[in-house]
Every structure is written in C-alpha cells, then in structure tokens.
Write an enzyme that holds these catalytic residues in place. Structure first.
Site, short mmCIF file in Angstrom:
data_model
loop_
_atom_site.label_atom_id
_atom_site.label_comp_id
_atom_site.label_asym_id
_atom_site.label_seq_id
_atom_site.Cartn_x
_atom_site.Cartn_y
_atom_site.Cartn_z
N VAL A 11 69.86 -91.75 34.17
CA VAL A 11 68.86 -92.74 33.77
C VAL A 11 69.20 -93.36 32.40
O VAL A 11 69.15 -94.58 32.23
CB VAL A 11 67.45 -92.11 33.76
CG1 VAL A 11 66.41 -93.11 33.27
CG2 VAL A 11 67.08 -91.63 35.17
N LYS A 100 58.82 -86.84 33.17
CA LYS A 100 57.50 -86.45 33.74
C LYS A 100 57.11 -85.04 33.36
O LYS A 100 55.93 -84.74 33.21
CB LYS A 100 57.47 -86.65 35.25
CG LYS A 100 58.65 -86.07 36.01
CD LYS A 100 59.73 -87.10 36.24
CE LYS A 100 61.06 -86.44 36.50
NZ LYS A 100 61.83 -87.03 37.54
N GLY A 182 72.22 -89.34 42.74
CA GLY A 182 71.52 -89.28 41.44
C GLY A 182 70.01 -89.26 41.57
O GLY A 182 69.30 -89.56 40.61
N LYS A 200 53.95 -85.54 38.56
CA LYS A 200 53.62 -86.97 38.65
C LYS A 200 52.16 -87.19 39.02
O LYS A 200 51.50 -88.07 38.46
CB LYS A 200 54.56 -87.65 39.65
CG LYS A 200 56.01 -87.71 39.13
CD LYS A 200 56.98 -88.09 40.22
CE LYS A 200 58.39 -88.21 39.69
NZ LYS A 200 59.39 -88.30 40.77
N1 HSE Z 1 64.05 -86.26 41.23
C1 HSE Z 1 63.11 -87.32 41.17
C2 HSE Z 1 62.85 -87.81 42.58
C3 HSE Z 1 63.65 -88.41 40.29
O1 HSE Z 1 63.62 -87.48 43.47
O2 HSE Z 1 61.87 -88.52 42.80
C4 HSE Z 1 62.65 -89.48 39.95
O3 HSE Z 1 61.59 -89.00 39.20
#
Ligand code: HSE
Length: 412
Positions: A11, A100, A182, A200
């Site tokens: 990121v 997060k 990624g 989240k």
């Molecule tokens: N690992 C997280 C996902 C990355 O797969 O949503 C984004 O927050």
C-alpha cells in the site's frame, strides 16, 4: 507542503506511485503551490527503487522535520504504528492511516489527540480499500438514523470463497493467489479467521453509533471450516455463503455486532459481490438501502483512498475535520446469542428418518435441503427465526444427530 510515508509495503508503495503519477492534479486539488513526498520510512532496503533516495530508517527524522505536515501510516500492526502516529499528531502533524488494526483498537485515543492538537486523523482506506465509506457515513448520510449495516469487508476471504464456489479450487491454492496479488495480510490468519473484517465493522459501527466498539466485543468466526457440501446446500437453498460483518442497533441503545460466514439469499445485493470486491449495505431511516461497492483490497485502490485523505488534510490546515467517537464500556454490545436469527444446520445421523422426525418435533417448521450424491446419513435444514441461544439449546438436545456445520442466515 511536504508529506512522509511510514511503511513501504504494497500500500505504501502504491501511495508513492499515485502521488508521482498524478502529481500535477493532486497538487492542484490540494490547493497547495507544491506537494512533495519528502521521506519514506522503512526498516528494509529497496536498492534500485525509484524512491530510493527518500528512504530513511529513523522515525525521528520525520517527527523533527517541521516542514512535514502530513504523514501517511501504511505500516500495519499496532506497534510501533500507535507510538509513531500519536507522536506525529502530538507534534502537530496530520496523519492519514490505512491501518484498520490501529483504528479499531486505538481510534478513540488518536482522534482525541488529533482534536486536542487541532490536526486531522483520517482513515478512509482502513475500510473497503478504494470504496468511499467513511466520508459517506460521517457526512453524506449524517441525516439518517442508520439502524443496520452489513458488509463483505474482506477481499481475501471473498476472493477465496468465490474461487472455491465457482472454480472448485482448494483453499490453500486460492489463499496463495490472494497473497501473490497483495490482498492478504502479512499474517493471513487475520483474513481467514475474520479478524480483519471484525476490525472494519468495529470502525464503521463506532462511526455510526458514536461509541468505540472494540474488536474483542464482537463475536467473530472465520471461513476455514466452510466445506464444499455447505456451498452446495446454500446453492440449493437459493443463495451463497459469504463472510458477513453485521452491526445493528438494538432497542435504540445497544448494539448487535457479529462477523461470520453466513448464507445470503440470491435476492440480496450482497450475493453477487465476488472476487476481491467488497460491498457495504447501509440501511438508513431516510434513505432506505444504500450499497457501496468496489475493490476492497489491493495496491492502487487503497492508495487512492489514502491520497484523497492527504488532499483533504492539505485543504483543511486551518479548519480541521473533526469526526469520531467516544470511548464506552463493553455492555454497549449485546451477547450475540440473545439476538434473533435463523440457522442452517448440516448434520450426520445414523437413522436419518428418525432424526428428521426429531428435528421437526424440536424445531417445528424447518426447511429440509438436499444435494446430489450426499453421503448416507447426511441431513441439512434451515430453521425458523428464534434467538440464537434458543436454537442452539434445541440443537444440543438432539442426541440423535452430530452437527457438522452451523451457519447463520444473513437477513440482508
Ligand atoms: N487483507 C485485507 C483484505 C486488505 O483482504 O481485505 C484490505 O484491508
């Protein structure tokens, strides 16, 4: 104005890329005469990287440079991210974070410091990757009482479930693909055990209800026990299995929040959200249903949300954007067993006909499900609605069958 990035992973490097690629328009939108990336903090070396000359290993260089007004935190994890972010805010720098874990655990503290220091702490990228959701919830939908929110909030698990369902690929292969793209966290346990989605939904619930909801308070289940048999039964029931994060108001003063794999009916807008895509269904008393959809993970979608926050910080150097929530205590979130739901149950029985009679006697009205080539003795059914505690108590009394899988039905 000068910007620094802490953490040059997928990121962080995306943020540098977007800042360079769209430099002219970003500078213009930020209403600054110049917007320049001055430092990139990372403990690793990046020989040959186009940004190699900006690399530093000492956090104090950023902290002590008064020209750096906006710091991007893309390190991930709680420590030292928390210490670095709070030090930057205390030093009068605005901070933009995609972390997060940090926001879900320490959001109330960091927002308080930002308010005291009259700087911004923004985290649009922490939920839903490139999907705008923090701003819409705190601004565009502010007139609503939001009574329910459902989300597919983890790209990795949605990618895995989609590939398993549509292409019959096995769990390990698809997880590897998610890592290569990624999407997955450094430790993918956070994805597949539901912790990432939990963080989240905590951020969204905190924002909506104005009280900090900590991840420990939210009942969380991952997708590792999902079997292709459940996928098939879900299909025959008329739906799909998704990792659903849900938060809803209870009696106007409490909150129900759960993250778990659940059956989603094909009539729900969330049922067709596939691959790495995320979607968030918000139910407001004035708007009705509103759905936000887009790429929930990945380098450039997440960088897009971060850079938009950087622009916002640059535009709001005098009048800060204050939004946030208060600290609160655990009894704000109810015990998930006290909430009403219906359950999908797959079980094994030595005498299936007797077991079905017992199921109907115990649960009353149930929907029996079938699938092609089911092994002898396999039974699957969906119960009517009751509290989860009552349904599970009934299931425990049925000694005639051995439960193999129990999933909630998401009413979204
Ligand atoms: N690992 C997280 C996902 C990355 O797969 O949503 C984004 O927050």
């Amino acid at each position: 104005m000068y910007v620094a990035i802490m953490g040059y992973g997928v990121v962080g490097s995306g943020v540098a890329e977007v800042l360079a690629k769209n430099h002219h328009s970003i500078t213009k939108k930020s209403m600054q005469s110049e917007l320049e990336l001055k430092y990139i903090l990372d403990i690793r070396d990046f020989p040959g990287d186009p940004n190699e000359k900006l690399m530093i290993k000492d956090f104090n260089i950023i902290l002590n440079d008064d020209d750096v007004k906006v710091v991007v935190e893309t390190m991930g994890g709680l420590h030292p991210a928390f210490e670095f972010v709070s030090a930057c805010l205390k030093a009068g720098k605005s901070v933009v974070s995609s972390n997060k874990e940090l926001v879900a655990a320490k959001g109330d503290e960091l927002l308080k410091i930002a308010e005291e220091k009259n700087v911004n702490f923004l985290f649009e990228a922490s939920v839903g990757g490139g999907i705008p959701i923090i701003r819409p919830l705190s601004q565009c939908l502010a007139a609503n009482e939001i009574y329910e929110i459902y989300g597919i909030l983890n790209g990795t698990t949605n990618f895995i479930l989609t590939k398993m369902i549509n292409e019959g690929l096995d769990f390990a292969t698809v997880l590897r693909m998610a890592q290569e793209n990624g999407y997955a966290e450094k430790d993918p346990t956070a994805d597949i055990e539901g912790h990432d989605a939990c963080r989240k939904i905590c951020i969204l619930a905190s924002l909506i209800y104005g009280k900090h909801v900590y991840p420990d308070w939210v009942h969380t289940e991952g997708i590792t026990k999902i079997d292709l048999a459940d996928v098939e039964y879900a299909k025959n029931w008329g739906g799909v299995i998704k990792l659903i994060a849900c938060a809803k108001e209870v009696d106007g003063e409490k909150l129900y929040a759960v993250v778990s794999p659940a059956l989603v009916a094909n009539t729900s807008q969330l049922s067709s959200v596939d691959d790495v895509f995320n979607a968030i269904l918000v139910k407001g008393d004035a708007t009705g249903d509103v759905v936000f959809y887009g790429r929930g993970a990945g380098k450039l979608p997440t960088a897009s949300a971060i850079v938009a926050d950087v622009i916002d910080c640059c535009r709001h150097t005098k009048e800060k954007k204050f939004f946030g929530w208060e600290s609160c205590n655990e009894n704000f979130v109810i015990d998930y067993l006290d909430a009403e739901t219906s359950l999908y149950i797959r079980a094994k029985a030595e005498h299936p006909e007797d077991a079905v009679a017992e199921i109907q006697k115990t649960f009353g009205n149930v929907t029996l499900l079938s699938r092609k080539d089911a092994p002898a003795g396999e039974i699957a059914f969906v119960t009517d609605t009751d509290t989860e505690r009552a349904l599970r108590t009934k299931l425990d009394t049925l000694h005639i069958l051995e439960p193999l899988s129990v999933l909630r039905i998401a009413n979204c």
